[in-house]
Every structure is written in structure tokens, then in C-alpha cells.
Motif scaffolding. Structure first.
Motif, short mmCIF file in Angstrom:
data_model
loop_
_atom_site.label_atom_id
_atom_site.label_comp_id
_atom_site.label_asym_id
_atom_site.label_seq_id
_atom_site.Cartn_x
_atom_site.Cartn_y
_atom_site.Cartn_z
N THR A 17 -68.69 49.41 45.62
CA THR A 17 -69.91 49.62 46.40
C THR A 17 -70.92 50.39 45.57
OG1 THR A 17 -69.38 51.80 47.36
CG2 THR A 17 -68.43 49.85 48.44
N SER A 18 -72.13 50.43 46.07
CA SER A 18 -73.19 51.18 45.41
C SER A 18 -73.11 52.67 45.71
CB SER A 18 -74.56 50.65 45.87
OG SER A 18 -74.72 50.83 47.28
N LEU A 19 -72.13 53.06 46.52
CA LEU A 19 -72.01 54.46 46.93
C LEU A 19 -71.17 55.29 45.96
CD1 LEU A 19 -71.48 53.85 50.74
CD2 LEU A 19 -73.51 54.82 49.66
N GLY A 20 -70.64 54.64 44.92
CA GLY A 20 -69.88 55.39 43.93
C GLY A 20 -68.38 55.41 44.20
N PHE A 21 -67.92 54.63 45.17
CA PHE A 21 -66.49 54.51 45.42
C PHE A 21 -66.17 53.10 45.88
CE2 PHE A 21 -68.45 56.57 49.18
CZ PHE A 21 -68.19 55.61 50.16
N ASP A 22 -64.88 52.74 45.76
CA ASP A 22 -64.41 51.45 46.23
C ASP A 22 -64.11 51.53 47.73
OD1 ASP A 22 -64.60 50.52 43.66
OD2 ASP A 22 -62.44 50.65 43.25
N LEU A 76 -61.94 51.67 54.30
CA LEU A 76 -61.32 52.90 53.82
C LEU A 76 -61.84 53.23 52.42
CD1 LEU A 76 -57.58 52.28 54.83
CD2 LEU A 76 -59.49 53.04 56.26
N PRO A 77 -62.58 54.33 52.26
CA PRO A 77 -63.05 54.71 50.93
C PRO A 77 -61.91 55.08 50.00
CG PRO A 77 -64.34 55.79 52.65
CD PRO A 77 -63.14 55.17 53.32
N MET A 78 -62.00 54.62 48.75
CA MET A 78 -61.04 54.95 47.70
C MET A 78 -61.82 55.57 46.55
SD MET A 78 -58.71 51.46 47.74
CE MET A 78 -57.41 52.21 46.76
N LEU A 79 -61.51 56.84 46.26
CA LEU A 79 -62.31 57.59 45.29
C LEU A 79 -61.46 58.03 44.10
CD1 LEU A 79 -63.12 58.86 48.44
CD2 LEU A 79 -65.06 59.52 47.02
N LYS A 80 -62.00 57.85 42.91
CA LYS A 80 -61.42 58.45 41.71
C LYS A 80 -62.03 59.83 41.55
CE LYS A 80 -59.08 54.79 40.41
NZ LYS A 80 -57.60 54.77 40.34
N TYR A 81 -61.20 60.85 41.58
CA TYR A 81 -61.71 62.22 41.61
C TYR A 81 -60.74 63.14 40.90
CZ TYR A 81 -63.65 66.55 43.62
OH TYR A 81 -64.20 67.80 43.81
N GLN A 82 -61.23 63.83 39.89
CA GLN A 82 -60.42 64.76 39.11
C GLN A 82 -59.12 64.10 38.63
OE1 GLN A 82 -59.98 68.46 41.33
NE2 GLN A 82 -62.19 68.83 41.34
#
Length: 286
Positions: free
Chosen positions: A179-184, A197-203
Motif C-alpha cells: 500500500t501507499s501507507l508504508g505497510f503491507d 490486517l496491517p503487516m509492518l516491518k519495524y526494528q
């Protein structure tokens, strides 16, 4: 990027409804019920600070409904969306995007509020884009009899009328899209049509906002499916596929409705995927 768990309030629902066909003698081990058979639930949202964007994932129930309405859900605790934002140094006018996993009232009710003299409804986040998807929007605005009580017009129609509504495009057969929101986003259909369901790569870790695919740690075993789900057999399939990946890749699962647990991990066992560890958000992410 910086992530913050955001408490917006606690409520209660019938434990039997939350666990479907699973007997109380089993589900009460993880989710003890009160004398009215109600279990404690949270409405924990996620705030994403990413450059000049401040993204809120879900909004809680809000405060515009009647006392009679709220009386059905036994609200308790001192958390509100505004106080939780203030504790982090933010205001609702700072929010640039509101991402709604789905449009059931306990996930999107806080998106809309009364105006000052209670003559009409208006967006609670005047500077934000609201994000849904066209399949789910159609599903929610033409509700089936099973979900009609969860899709409230006063939570949905004003978003479209405001001109702030945007859709996540989902034009492929892939269940996970960028997505354009910075997460899948992972799309699942068992609970309701095209829940996101947002999936975020973080730390250097993967965080997944579980919404109603996995409301609490008590719902990890495959048959433990909510009576609210429109396609319970599909939920089981979606859970099985996702939890195997989550166990193998050590995903951190962000729990929206678990009062006691903010994050958990899962592991493979002889009995299937089971709870591994539980954490406070601050124990894993800083």
C-alpha cells in the motif's frame, strides 16, 4: 517510523458468542467470564508515526452512541482515544490517515462524532484520509442480517459524505498487497468480507495487527472461532495458514481485543500452533 499502542477503552461481550462452538469449560481457562457470562475485551489501536504521516489503525467505539447502546457493552476503565493521544503528545487533528481494518462499530465508531450542538455527525479526524476497500465498503453499506447490528449507518455514511473516504486497491488474487501507507495489508474474509490486517516491518521484526482474525490469545487454537464470524470454516483455514507462517517467521502479533496481552508470538507444537510468549509492547519495541 515509530509505533505506539493506543488504548481507547475496554468493554465486555458474551463469552459464548466470542468462542462459538467451543464449550465454556475450555474457553474460560484463558478468558474467564463474570457472573453474566461476559468476558473483558480491549479496543487497542495502533498509531504509526512515519515522516509527515500520523496513521491511526482503527478507532475504538467512540462516544456518540446512547447510554442504552453502551449499556449493552459494559464499558469500563479510564482509557479514551483523546487521553491516549494526549499522553503521547498528539491530538486527533494531527492524524493524517485513519486505516479501518473493517467497519464493525468497535473498530470504526470513533471515526465519527457529533458536532457541537448534536445536530449532525462529522469526522472525528478533520485532517485525515479514511481508508477502507471497495469490497468491504459495499458489504458494510448493504449489510446482511447477521452483521446488520454491527454495521451502523452513523459510523459509515458520514465518512463517505465528508469526501475523506479512500480505498485500498485490491485488484489481484494475492492475499497480501503493498500500500501507499508504508505497510503491507493481509486480506482475510472469514470474519467479514475483506477485513484488512496491517503487516509492518519495524526494528528488524514483523508486526501484524490482528484485528478480528485473532481477537485474543485464547483464540489461537483453530476451532476457537467467534460466533460473530460470517464464514467460520474459512476463518479456520485463514488462521491455520497465517499462524503457521507466524510461527515459522517469528511474527509479533498485535492483539486489539486482549485486555491482558499487547503482543504475542506463536510456536508449532504436536497439537498445532500454540501460544509461545506474551509481551508488553515496550518490551520488544522502543
Amino acid at each position: 517510523m515509530k509505533l505506539y499502542p493506543l488504548e481507547t477503552g475496554n468493554f465486555k461481550l458474551d463469552g459464548g458468542a466470542m468462542f462459538g462452538v467451543v464449550p465454556k469449560s475450555l474457553w474460560q481457562r484463558t478468558n474467564p467470564a463474570d457472573s453474566n457470562n461476559m468476558i473483558d475485551l480491549s479496543m487497542r489501536c495502533l498509531l504509526i508515526e512515519d515522516g509527515d504521516r500520523l496513521i491511526l489503525v482503527d478507532t475504538g467505539m467512540g462516544n456518540k452512541q446512547s447510554d442504552k447502546f453502551f449499556g449493552y457493552y459494559y464499558l469500563f476503565g479510564n482509557f479514551t482515544l483523546d487521553t491516549s493521544l494526549a499522553n503521547l503528545g498528539f491530538h486527533r487533528d494531527d492524524i493524517t490517515d485513519v486505516f479501518l481494518t473493517h467497519l464493525h462499530f468497535d473498530h470504526c465508531g470513533g471515526a465519527i462524532e457529533w458536532n457541537n450542538d448534536k445536530t449532525f455527525y462529522q469526522p472525528a479526524f478533520k485532517n485525515a484520509k479514511f481508508w477502507s476497500n471497495s469490497n468491504h465498503w459495499d458489504w458494510a453499506t448493504k449489510p446482511n442480517a447477521r452483521e446488520k447490528a454491527s454495521f451502523l449507518k452513523e459510523n459509515i455514511t458520514p465518512i463517505e459524505e465528508s469526501g475523506q473516504l479512500n480505498f485500498i486497491n485490491h485488484n489481484s488474487t494475492d492475499s497480501i498487497i503493498n500500500t501507499s501507507l508504508g505497510f503491507d495489508v493481509l486480506f482475510v474474509d472469514g470474519h467479514t468480507e475483506k477485513q484488512m490486517l496491517p503487516m509492518l516491518k519495524y526494528q528488524d521484526k514483523t508486526l501484524v495487527f490482528m484485528a478480528d482474525l485473532l481477537p485474543t490469545t485464547g483464540h489461537i487454537p483453530l476451532p476457537y472461532v467467534m460466533g460473530y464470524d460470517t464464514r467460520p470454516l474459512l476463518t479456520i483455514q485463514e488462521k491455520e495458514k497465517f499462524l503457521k507462517i507466524a510461527a515459522n517467521q517469528n511474527y509479533y502479533l498485535f492483539l486489539e481485543h486482549d485486555c491482558k496481552t499487547e503482543l504475542c508470538t506463536v510456536k508449532d507444537t504436536e497439537k498445532g500452533v500454540r501460544l509461545n510468549q506474551t509481551f508488553k509492547f515496550s518490551e520488544i519495541f522502543n
